[in-house]
Every structure is written in C-alpha cells, then in structure tokens.
Design a protein around this motif. Sequence first.
Motif, PDB file in Angstrom:
ATOM      1  N   THR A  70       0.821  -1.204   0.000  1.00  0.00           N
ATOM      2  CA  THR A  70       0.000   0.000   0.000  1.00  0.00           C
ATOM      3  C   THR A  70       0.861   1.263   0.000  1.00  0.00           C
ATOM      4  O   THR A  70       0.482   2.289  -0.571  1.00  0.00           O
ATOM      5  CB  THR A  70      -0.922   0.009   1.230  1.00  0.00           C
ATOM      6  OG1 THR A  70      -1.669  -1.204   1.266  1.00  0.00           O
ATOM      7  CG2 THR A  70      -1.889   1.174   1.182  1.00  0.00           C
ATOM      8  N   ALA A  71       2.031   1.173   0.653  1.00  0.00           N
ATOM      9  CA  ALA A  71       2.913   2.335   0.725  1.00  0.00           C
ATOM     10  C   ALA A  71       3.367   2.786  -0.654  1.00  0.00           C
ATOM     11  O   ALA A  71       3.726   3.957  -0.845  1.00  0.00           O
ATOM     12  CB  ALA A  71       4.122   2.023   1.598  1.00  0.00           C
ATOM     13  N   LEU A  72       3.368   1.869  -1.616  1.00  0.00           N
ATOM     14  CA  LEU A  72       3.737   2.261  -2.975  1.00  0.00           C
ATOM     15  C   LEU A  72       2.756   3.289  -3.533  1.00  0.00           C
ATOM     16  O   LEU A  72       3.147   4.176  -4.313  1.00  0.00           O
ATOM     17  CB  LEU A  72       3.771   1.034  -3.888  1.00  0.00           C
ATOM     18  CG  LEU A  72       4.914   0.046  -3.635  1.00  0.00           C
ATOM     19  CD1 LEU A  72       4.770  -1.168  -4.537  1.00  0.00           C
ATOM     20  CD2 LEU A  72       6.265   0.715  -3.857  1.00  0.00           C
ATOM     21  N   LEU A  73       1.486   3.170  -3.129  1.00  0.00           N
ATOM     22  CA  LEU A  73       0.505   4.166  -3.567  1.00  0.00           C
ATOM     23  C   LEU A  73       0.852   5.537  -2.991  1.00  0.00           C
ATOM     24  O   LEU A  73       0.753   6.554  -3.676  1.00  0.00           O
ATOM     25  CB  LEU A  73      -0.899   3.743  -3.123  1.00  0.00           C
ATOM     26  CG  LEU A  73      -1.438   2.432  -3.707  1.00  0.00           C
ATOM     27  CD1 LEU A  73      -2.809   2.116  -3.114  1.00  0.00           C
ATOM     28  CD2 LEU A  73      -1.523   2.520  -5.216  1.00  0.00           C
ATOM     29  N   ALA A  74       1.266   5.531  -1.713  1.00  0.00           N
ATOM     30  CA  ALA A  74       1.693   6.795  -1.110  1.00  0.00           C
ATOM     31  C   ALA A  74       2.933   7.333  -1.813  1.00  0.00           C
ATOM     32  O   ALA A  74       3.064   8.542  -2.038  1.00  0.00           O
ATOM     33  CB  ALA A  74       1.974   6.594   0.381  1.00  0.00           C
ATOM     34  N   GLY A 308       7.263   4.346   2.018  1.00  0.00           N
ATOM     35  CA  GLY A 308       7.373   2.952   2.421  1.00  0.00           C
ATOM     36  C   GLY A 308       8.521   2.702   3.366  1.00  0.00           C
ATOM     37  O   GLY A 308       8.406   1.932   4.323  1.00  0.00           O
ATOM     38  N   PHE A 309       9.651   3.355   3.126  1.00  0.00           N
ATOM     39  CA  PHE A 309      10.818   3.182   3.978  1.00  0.00           C
ATOM     40  C   PHE A 309      10.531   3.662   5.390  1.00  0.00           C
ATOM     41  O   PHE A 309      10.801   2.960   6.372  1.00  0.00           O
ATOM     42  CB  PHE A 309      12.000   3.953   3.383  1.00  0.00           C
ATOM     43  CG  PHE A 309      13.320   3.649   4.043  1.00  0.00           C
ATOM     44  CD1 PHE A 309      14.144   2.646   3.540  1.00  0.00           C
ATOM     45  CD2 PHE A 309      13.744   4.361   5.152  1.00  0.00           C
ATOM     46  CE1 PHE A 309      15.361   2.360   4.151  1.00  0.00           C
ATOM     47  CE2 PHE A 309      14.955   4.081   5.764  1.00  0.00           C
ATOM     48  CZ  PHE A 309      15.772   3.078   5.260  1.00  0.00           C
ATOM     49  N   LEU A 310       9.959   4.850   5.505  1.00  0.00           N
ATOM     50  CA  LEU A 310       9.641   5.383   6.828  1.00  0.00           C
ATOM     51  C   LEU A 310       8.532   4.579   7.490  1.00  0.00           C
ATOM     52  O   LEU A 310       8.544   4.364   8.707  1.00  0.00           O
ATOM     53  CB  LEU A 310       9.233   6.852   6.715  1.00  0.00           C
ATOM     54  CG  LEU A 310      10.301   7.811   6.192  1.00  0.00           C
ATOM     55  CD1 LEU A 310       9.794   9.242   6.223  1.00  0.00           C
ATOM     56  CD2 LEU A 310      11.585   7.690   6.992  1.00  0.00           C
ATOM     57  N   GLU A 311       7.582   4.140   6.684  1.00  0.00           N
ATOM     58  CA  GLU A 311       6.485   3.344   7.237  1.00  0.00           C
ATOM     59  C   GLU A 311       6.997   2.035   7.802  1.00  0.00           C
ATOM     60  O   GLU A 311       6.576   1.591   8.874  1.00  0.00           O
ATOM     61  CB  GLU A 311       5.461   3.084   6.140  1.00  0.00           C
ATOM     62  CG  GLU A 311       4.277   2.245   6.591  1.00  0.00           C
ATOM     63  CD  GLU A 311       3.368   1.925   5.430  1.00  0.00           C
ATOM     64  OE1 GLU A 311       3.187   0.741   5.138  1.00  0.00           O
ATOM     65  OE2 GLU A 311       2.881   2.875   4.790  1.00  0.00           O
ATOM     66  N   ASN A 312       7.936   1.393   7.090  1.00  0.00           N
ATOM     67  CA  ASN A 312       8.490   0.128   7.553  1.00  0.00           C
ATOM     68  C   ASN A 312       9.173   0.278   8.901  1.00  0.00           C
ATOM     69  O   ASN A 312       8.947  -0.519   9.821  1.00  0.00           O
ATOM     70  CB  ASN A 312       9.496  -0.409   6.527  1.00  0.00           C
ATOM     71  CG  ASN A 312       8.835  -0.850   5.243  1.00  0.00           C
ATOM     72  OD1 ASN A 312       7.620  -0.991   5.166  1.00  0.00           O
ATOM     73  ND2 ASN A 312       9.634  -1.050   4.210  1.00  0.00           N
ATOM     74  N   THR A 313      10.024   1.293   9.033  1.00  0.00           N
ATOM     75  CA  THR A 313      10.747   1.462  10.295  1.00  0.00           C
ATOM     76  C   THR A 313       9.788   1.770  11.441  1.00  0.00           C
ATOM     77  O   THR A 313       9.914   1.212  12.529  1.00  0.00           O
ATOM     78  CB  THR A 313      11.785   2.594  10.173  1.00  0.00           C
ATOM     79  OG1 THR A 313      11.126   3.802   9.783  1.00  0.00           O
ATOM     80  CG2 THR A 313      12.837   2.265   9.148  1.00  0.00           C
ATOM     81  N   MET A 427      11.676   7.386  14.396  1.00  0.00           N
ATOM     82  CA  MET A 427      12.150   6.662  13.225  1.00  0.00           C
ATOM     83  C   MET A 427      11.886   7.410  11.929  1.00  0.00           C
ATOM     84  O   MET A 427      12.514   7.114  10.916  1.00  0.00           O
ATOM     85  CB  MET A 427      11.517   5.264  13.182  1.00  0.00           C
ATOM     86  CG  MET A 427      12.031   4.339  14.271  1.00  0.00           C
ATOM     87  SD  MET A 427      13.828   4.457  14.571  1.00  0.00           S
ATOM     88  CE  MET A 427      14.481   4.067  12.945  1.00  0.00           C
ATOM     89  N   ASP A 428      10.968   8.357  11.933  1.00  0.00           N
ATOM     90  CA  ASP A 428      10.855   9.227  10.760  1.00  0.00           C
ATOM     91  C   ASP A 428      12.151  10.009  10.578  1.00  0.00           C
ATOM     92  O   ASP A 428      12.689  10.102   9.468  1.00  0.00           O
ATOM     93  CB  ASP A 428       9.680  10.197  10.916  1.00  0.00           C
ATOM     94  CG  ASP A 428       8.340   9.541  10.616  1.00  0.00           C
ATOM     95  OD1 ASP A 428       8.354   8.428  10.059  1.00  0.00           O
ATOM     96  OD2 ASP A 428       7.302  10.131  10.950  1.00  0.00           O
ATOM     97  N   LEU A 429      12.652  10.576  11.673  1.00  0.00           N
ATOM     98  CA  LEU A 429      13.900  11.330  11.601  1.00  0.00           C
ATOM     99  C   LEU A 429      15.101  10.401  11.400  1.00  0.00           C
ATOM    100  O   LEU A 429      15.894  10.587  10.466  1.00  0.00           O
ATOM    101  CB  LEU A 429      14.088  12.158  12.873  1.00  0.00           C
ATOM    102  CG  LEU A 429      15.418  12.922  12.984  1.00  0.00           C
ATOM    103  CD1 LEU A 429      15.605  13.862  11.807  1.00  0.00           C
ATOM    104  CD2 LEU A 429      15.492  13.676  14.304  1.00  0.00           C
ATOM    105  N   LEU A 430      15.229   9.385  12.267  1.00  0.00           N
ATOM    106  CA  LEU A 430      16.374   8.488  12.150  1.00  0.00           C
ATOM    107  C   LEU A 430      16.314   7.652  10.878  1.00  0.00           C
ATOM    108  O   LEU A 430      17.350   7.328  10.291  1.00  0.00           O
ATOM    109  CB  LEU A 430      16.437   7.577  13.377  1.00  0.00           C
ATOM    110  CG  LEU A 430      16.721   8.289  14.704  1.00  0.00           C
ATOM    111  CD1 LEU A 430      16.670   7.301  15.866  1.00  0.00           C
ATOM    112  CD2 LEU A 430      18.075   8.971  14.665  1.00  0.00           C
TER     113      LEU A 430
END
Length: 446
Positions: A70-74, A308-313, A427-430
């Motif tokens: 789903t993050a790919l849509l974002a 997606g990267f930020l969502e995963n972390t 984790m958004d920042l890091l």
Amino acid sequence: MDRKRGETRLERPMRWLGLAVRAVVGTPARAARGTARLVGDPTRQVVDYWGSERATMRQALGALTVASTTALLAGLTLAGMQHRIEAVQGLFVLIPVSIGMRGNIFGALAARFGTAIHTGLFEASRRRDSEFFQNISAATLLTIATSVTMAVLARAIAGLLGIATVSVWDFIVVALAGGLVSSAIVLAVTVYLSTTSSRRGWDLDSVGAPLITAIGDVVTLPCLFLASFLVGIRGVTPVVGALALLAGALALARGWTSNARTTRRIVRESFPVLGFAIVLDVLAGSVVQPRIAEVFLPFPALLVLIPGFLENTGALGGILSARLGSKLHLGAISASPRPDAVALLDGSIIMVLGFILYSMTAGLTLGLSAVLGFAHPGIFRFIAIVMVGGFMATLLAAVIGYYGATTTYRFGLDPDNHTIPLVTSGMDLLGIICLVAAIQLFGVVS
C-alpha cells in the motif's frame, strides 16, 4: 538419538543467535539456582519461542506485506506531487509530520485497544462515559490540537534552519484541512480493525501499527495535496488560519480539562510526547527538503521509496513497542535496563521481519519504477541503499521501542500513550538519516 542428527534445518543456522541470546541474558534461572543442570539448548529456546509465535508472525507479516504494498501508492502520490512541492515553498517540511501524526495518534489508539483486548476489558460502546468513547474523543481532540501545533512548529523550525516557506497561516490551513479529512478516515479504519480483532482473535498489537500507518500514509498525502491549493488565497487564508489556530487551542484546553477521566489522562500524557514527536518529524522533512532538487527529483524512484521506507521502520518499531507494552501490563517482562530473554526474542522477530520487508520494498519499488519509467541510481545500488539503510533503521527502531516502553512504564506512565509516537516519529527522523546516509555511502550524492 544423536542430538546433532536430531536437529532440524532451522535449528542449525539459528545456533549462533541462540548463543548470542545466552551471552546477553545469562545462564537460565534454574541453573543459576544450582538446582539442576543447564536447562535447554538456547537454540531450542529461540526455535520454540518462534514456533509459539507462528500465528502472530503470520499476522504481522501479512499486515506488513499489505502495508508495504500500500505504501507504494503513497510513494506514487508523493512522486506525483513534484510540481506542488516545487510550487509551494517548504511544503515537504510538512509532509513527514502530517503523515506521521496519523500513525502517532491512531497507532497509539490501536495500542490501547490492543492492551484492552489482551486484558479482556475491550468493549465497543457509544456511551460517553465508556473507555471506548473517551479514547476516540481524546484522539479527535489531539488531532485538532496537533495539526495546528505542527504547522506553527514547522514554520518556526524551517525559519531557524533557513528554509524558505510560505506563511504560517498557509501552513496552518494546509495542516488542519488535510489532517481533519485524513484523520476521519484513519479513525474509522482503526475502530473497524479493533472491533474485528476483538471478535476474530487477531493480535491487534501485531497488525494495528503497520496497517494504520499504511492507511495514514495513503490517505494523508492526497488530502495534503488538495489542501495545498488553499495556499495564497488573499484575504481568506489569514482569516481561516487564525480561526484554525483558535480551534486548536480550544481543542487542547477541552481535552486538558475534560471531566472524562480517561480523555483527560490521554490528552495530558500524549500531547507533550506528540509535541516532541512533531519536532522530530519536522526535522525529518528538513533533512529531505534541501536535497529535493539534487537527489530525489533526478531519481523519482527514491521519492517513491520514502513513504514505504519510513512506514516500515515505524511499523516494525510500533509492533515491538506495542507487544512489549502489553507484556509489561501483564507482568510477562520486567522494565529493566537489561532486556529479558522474551524481549530479546521479540526483537529477533522484528529483525527477521525487517529483512523480509525491506527486500520486498526494494523489489516492488524497482518493479514499479521500471513500469512507470522512473529513474533510479542502478538496480544493485538501489537494493544496497534499501537493505543497508533498512538494517540500520530497524536496529534503531528496536532499541527505541524497548527503552521507550520500559522507561515510560518505570515512571508510572502508559507505554501505549508514549512509545508509539516516540518510535514512529523518532524513526521518521532516524529513518530519513539512515536512508540519506546509505545514499551517500553508495555514492549517489556527495
């Protein structure tokens, strides 16, 4: 039977992990008391624990897979916002904090509902004095208050860092309009997911964080995009912005002084943490904003990767912190500086899920970029960026998740109110820093 010949294929490659666990947690308690010989092969302990958590791991992996897809849509939405990002000065500073707040507020709401389900206290009720209604009321008031706060802090921090932006009134209007619409949708999803988890026996701690974060990303970006067209309406934006500022102050005052005990407690405990989380998210946007023209616009695949990267972390750290929060409430683990064996084993699950998840994210993003013709810095370099950055971010998320949960619990606070915002915003920042560090490490930008 010879023990080595009796080992399963899974136990052999896991022996090193078991030895590491034993080195950290020490000799099993029974042996320490001297009442018996060493109990249990640590490898067996790891394998048995993973086996006992099969259902939870399947649910978590399923939720993370849906979230990652789903993050790919974002990501596509973000890539499609390139012209608005260029047209509205400083807009990207608002993006991580806007999508992060949805996960912070409603991820924490789901964590509280998850704890209620585990303790047998969950009941979906419309009565104003019910815990369910008061939780929803608190989330709504926090949405209004934090939307205004994030706009003011984003404008102030951007100014301190020398980043050009539109006026503070424009920021307030965009943040509140986009936040209210997206929050209504995410709230509905959170309530549905919680009631369904209670009815079907799902582990809400494992599925709530990734799914709610994913929905928040997908819904918030289009709402923010549409709200950005409210920028610069002469004579309207300043008036609406001033009214929105007043509404945010009233929402915070209402929650802070509410007669409803649960609502008041959640708002008082959550808002200071959310304020700190806002600063972290704004800084995350500020890390990307100066690199938009140099790195992310020339390689749109990297722009697609960001949500997606930020969502995963955030989701991985959220799963761990939610599980630990429930176990702290149930007395299954102690809030000690040195993690218990169970906490370490939960951390090992998160690391394995992270490896699977980032591999999936890299492959899906590359495939989508190939179909849509988005430029990227090379297949192997792109995969290396995602995997190395993802490993660093997951390790940091696990550390923050554990110590965030245990520290708040030791101070007599509810980890469900504090740890989710700390983990997701931290984790958004890091996560952004790990991603940018990996980009620099592999020579995409000097």
